[in-house]
Design a protein around this motif. Structure first.
Motif, PDB file in Angstrom:
ATOM      1  N   PHE A 285       0.827  -1.203   0.000  1.00  0.00           N
ATOM      2  CA  PHE A 285       0.000   0.000   0.000  1.00  0.00           C
ATOM      3  C   PHE A 285       0.862   1.255   0.000  1.00  0.00           C
ATOM      4  CE2 PHE A 285      -2.610  -3.198   2.309  1.00  0.00           C
ATOM      5  CZ  PHE A 285      -3.562  -3.375   1.312  1.00  0.00           C
ATOM      6  N   ARG A 286       0.887   1.903  -1.137  1.00  0.00           N
ATOM      7  CA  ARG A 286       1.502   3.214  -1.242  1.00  0.00           C
ATOM      8  C   ARG A 286       0.588   4.041  -2.131  1.00  0.00           C
ATOM      9  NH1 ARG A 286       7.527   4.791  -3.571  1.00  0.00           N
ATOM     10  NH2 ARG A 286       7.399   7.018  -3.123  1.00  0.00           N
ATOM     11  N   TYR A 287       0.346   5.290  -1.758  1.00  0.00           N
ATOM     12  CA  TYR A 287      -0.698   6.070  -2.402  1.00  0.00           C
ATOM     13  C   TYR A 287      -0.110   7.135  -3.329  1.00  0.00           C
ATOM     14  CZ  TYR A 287      -2.906   3.668   1.413  1.00  0.00           C
ATOM     15  OH  TYR A 287      -3.310   2.687   2.275  1.00  0.00           O
ATOM     16  N   ASP A 288      -0.860   7.396  -4.377  1.00  0.00           N
ATOM     17  CA  ASP A 288      -0.534   8.439  -5.360  1.00  0.00           C
ATOM     18  C   ASP A 288       0.590   8.037  -6.321  1.00  0.00           C
ATOM     19  OD1 ASP A 288      -2.451  10.075  -4.024  1.00  0.00           O
ATOM     20  OD2 ASP A 288      -0.911  10.666  -2.594  1.00  0.00           O
ATOM     21  N   ALA A 370      -6.744  -0.269  -2.276  1.00  0.00           N
ATOM     22  CA  ALA A 370      -5.835   0.875  -2.206  1.00  0.00           C
ATOM     23  C   ALA A 370      -6.608   2.172  -2.428  1.00  0.00           C
ATOM     24  CB  ALA A 370      -4.714   0.738  -3.231  1.00  0.00           C
ATOM     25  N   ARG A 371      -7.567   2.149  -3.334  1.00  0.00           N
ATOM     26  CA  ARG A 371      -8.401   3.347  -3.557  1.00  0.00           C
ATOM     27  C   ARG A 371      -9.244   3.658  -2.323  1.00  0.00           C
ATOM     28  NH1 ARG A 371      -8.796   0.756  -8.660  1.00  0.00           N
ATOM     29  NH2 ARG A 371     -10.791  -0.206  -8.109  1.00  0.00           N
ATOM     30  N   TYR A 373      -8.642   2.706   0.859  1.00  0.00           N
ATOM     31  CA  TYR A 373      -7.781   3.143   1.958  1.00  0.00           C
ATOM     32  C   TYR A 373      -7.246   4.555   1.707  1.00  0.00           C
ATOM     33  CZ  TYR A 373      -7.748  -1.667   3.727  1.00  0.00           C
ATOM     34  OH  TYR A 373      -8.101  -2.897   4.242  1.00  0.00           O
ATOM     35  N   ARG A 374      -6.975   4.890   0.461  1.00  0.00           N
ATOM     36  CA  ARG A 374      -6.520   6.253   0.153  1.00  0.00           C
ATOM     37  C   ARG A 374      -7.597   7.269   0.523  1.00  0.00           C
ATOM     38  NH1 ARG A 374      -6.088   6.660  -5.757  1.00  0.00           N
ATOM     39  NH2 ARG A 374      -8.347   6.940  -5.511  1.00  0.00           N
ATOM     40  N   ARG A 377      -7.676   7.534   4.254  1.00  0.00           N
ATOM     41  CA  ARG A 377      -6.519   8.317   4.689  1.00  0.00           C
ATOM     42  C   ARG A 377      -6.761   9.801   4.472  1.00  0.00           C
ATOM     43  NH1 ARG A 377      -1.702   9.343   0.668  1.00  0.00           N
ATOM     44  NH2 ARG A 377      -3.551  10.234  -0.321  1.00  0.00           N
ATOM     45  N   ASN A 378      -7.301  10.131   3.300  1.00  0.00           N
ATOM     46  CA  ASN A 378      -7.580  11.535   2.990  1.00  0.00           C
ATOM     47  C   ASN A 378      -8.588  12.121   3.972  1.00  0.00           C
ATOM     48  OD1 ASN A 378      -5.845  11.317   0.831  1.00  0.00           O
ATOM     49  ND2 ASN A 378      -7.444  11.148  -0.720  1.00  0.00           N
ATOM     50  N   ASP A 397       1.924   8.527   3.484  1.00  0.00           N
ATOM     51  CA  ASP A 397       2.200   8.189   2.089  1.00  0.00           C
ATOM     52  C   ASP A 397       2.018   6.710   1.781  1.00  0.00           C
ATOM     53  OD1 ASP A 397       2.826  10.807   1.464  1.00  0.00           O
ATOM     54  OD2 ASP A 397       4.942  10.562   1.978  1.00  0.00           O
TER      55      ASP A 397
END
Length: 478
Positions: A285-288, A370-371, A373-374, A377-378, A397
């Motif tokens: 899991f890493r975002y962006d 991932a979408r 969790y992103r 997170r946001n 991140d």
């Protein structure tokens, strides 16, 4: 005579579509956390329906349920308000309907705290995001034969090899399955001990289970400082030792090890003959931007880096499946220790996970969650930034948790205050060797945090620090 409508705005928000019972739970939470006081008037059903962009019947059903249960008073010709005694009832765990959640009461100090609103302690993903239909199909495929077989573990080893190569850059000649990542730490620690290594270093602060396993082997575990780029390689000795690290998402602070620091760590291991345990617990899991390859994927790292992965963060902790890719320098010693231990993964579970991976379902699952969790997170970041701008949030991140830095009071005191408000989190000081780190605060998982709950949590956090100070808490930074 028609009454003059009150201009009342209720400080709540809910994801759409709004359900009556979700609204009930939100109003009860507002009562217990102080957003609604006893005697406060509520908006009319029409006004609240417009505020939440939902049907008026949803609000009417909610009000009727809470009035019938005794949390609200419906006064003909006047409106609806919070009934006296409602907050005490909610704090004791009273509800207007049966919920699927448990209602633990935790005792701390002199009294009982309210029913838990949210458990935000890190370590547990949202298992409800798994596609149940696909998972059931894989279960059927893996368990169709009545005969005992080791086909499941064989298939899982092969499937994991391909998955790790494609998604983490790990080219594994050997994958050892265990029922948990702690088994991998023990396995690599015992093999390192057998090879003559006697010193072990663990990130400060770090993962308690890793420290315990290495101490059990016999190592005198020593701290190594971490900063925003990861393990401070310059603080490591120039002699052969064992180092445990979480480069994808430092646990618990959340820093990602920079590529320069990764290269320096591998070069240090090569120069000193040391061994590194890479715990890739949530490296998927890493975002962006795409996730960085595993540390073991660096050129020359394969000889010195032992890789440990787990399904407990990507899928669910209930699977009890983890894997270890031994470093080249310890391959024989790890093999001997593994044979002695006779660790295994349940064949039906191994077969099911093998099917899930080989059919491409795991890759699809990771992309989907991932979408989600992103977004969560946001929501947490936005809520904390808006309501607690003096508290930096770090480690966002990657992974499934973040650390909220608190300077004015000890994180442990804020943790206790949040618990009394119904929120469970970890303090940085809860983790081993935290006294070696200048950062303090609370560690929060957003894996199961809805946007509405993020706002409620941030409100509770905003109130917690002044409440601690008013009770005589606080600290002086050294």
């Amino acid at each position: 005579m028609a009454r003059t409508p009150r201009d009342v705005h209720l400080p709540i928000s809910l994801p759409t579509p709004v359900r009556s019972r979700r609204l009930v739970d939100e109003l009860l939470a507002a009562i217990v956390d102080g957003r609604l006081a006893e005697g406060d008037w509520l908006p009319s059903t029409r006004v609240l329906a417009r505020q939440l962009s939902c049907s008026r019947s949803v609000v009417t059903g909610c009000y009727d349920e809470l009035i019938a249960a005794g949390f609200l008073d419906g006064i003909p010709g006047a409106g609806t308000r919070v009934r006296a005694g409602a907050r005490a009832a909610v704090r004791l765990g009273a509800r207007s309907h049966v919920t699927e959640e448990s209602a633990p009461v935790v005792v701390r100090g002199e009294g009982a705290v309210p029913r838990i609103i949210g458990d935000l302690r890190p370590g547990v993903p949202d298992g409800s995001l798994i596609d149940a239909r696909r998972w059931r199909s894989c279960v059927r495929a893996a368990t169709w034969t009545p005969e005992p077989s080791t086909a499941g573990t064989t298939a899982l080893t092969a499937a994991l090899g391909e998955h790790l190569r494609r998604h983490r850059g790990v080219h594994a000649e050997e994958i050892l399955l265990t029922p948990g990542s702690s088994c991998g730490f023990a396995l690599l620690g015992e093999a390192a001990w057998d090879s003559g290594i006697r010193r072990a270093f663990v990130e400060a602060p770090g993962y308690a289970e890793a420290q315990r396993e290495l101490a059990r082997v016999g190592f005198s575990v020593e701290p190594v400082e971490v900063d925003a780029d990861g393990v401070c390689v310059g603080r490591l000795p120039d002699d052969r030792c064992l180092v445990y690290t979480t480069p994808a998402h430092q646990y618990p602070l959340g820093h990602r090890m920079s590529v320069d620091r990764r290269a320096r760590l591998v070069e240090w291991a090569r120069r000193t003959g040391s061994v590194i345990i890479e715990d890739d617990y949530d490296g998927e899991f890493r975002y962006d931007v795409p996730p960085l390859p595993a540390l073991q994927a660096l050129p020359g790292a394969r000889e010195f880096v032992g890789y440990v992965g787990t399904a407990s963060k990507t899928l669910t902790v209930g699977l009890a499946v983890a894997w270890t890719v031994p470093p080249g320098v310890l391959s024989d010693a790890v093999g001997r220790r593994y044979a002695e231990r006779a660790w295994s993964v349940a064949e039906p579970v191994a077969g099911t996970l093998a099917e899930f991976i080989s059919r491409g379902h795991l890759a699809t699952h990771l992309a989907k969650v991932a979408r989600t969790y992103r977004d969560r997170r946001n929501a947490l970041s936005a809520a904390v930034i808006e309501r607690c701008p003096e508290m930096p949030i770090i480690g966002v991140d990657a992974g499934l948790h973040a650390t909220i830095v608190i300077d004015r009071v000890p994180g442990a005191q804020v943790r206790d205050r949040l618990e009394r408000s119904g929120w469970l989190v970890r303090a940085v000081s809860d983790y081993p060797l935290a006294d070696k780190q200048s950062v303090d605060g609370v560690v929060v998982s957003y894996a199961r945090l809805t946007p509405a709950s993020a706002v409620r949590f941030a409100e509770a956090l905003r109130r917690a620090v002044p409440e601690v100070l008013s009770e005589g808490g606080g600290m002086i930074r050294t």
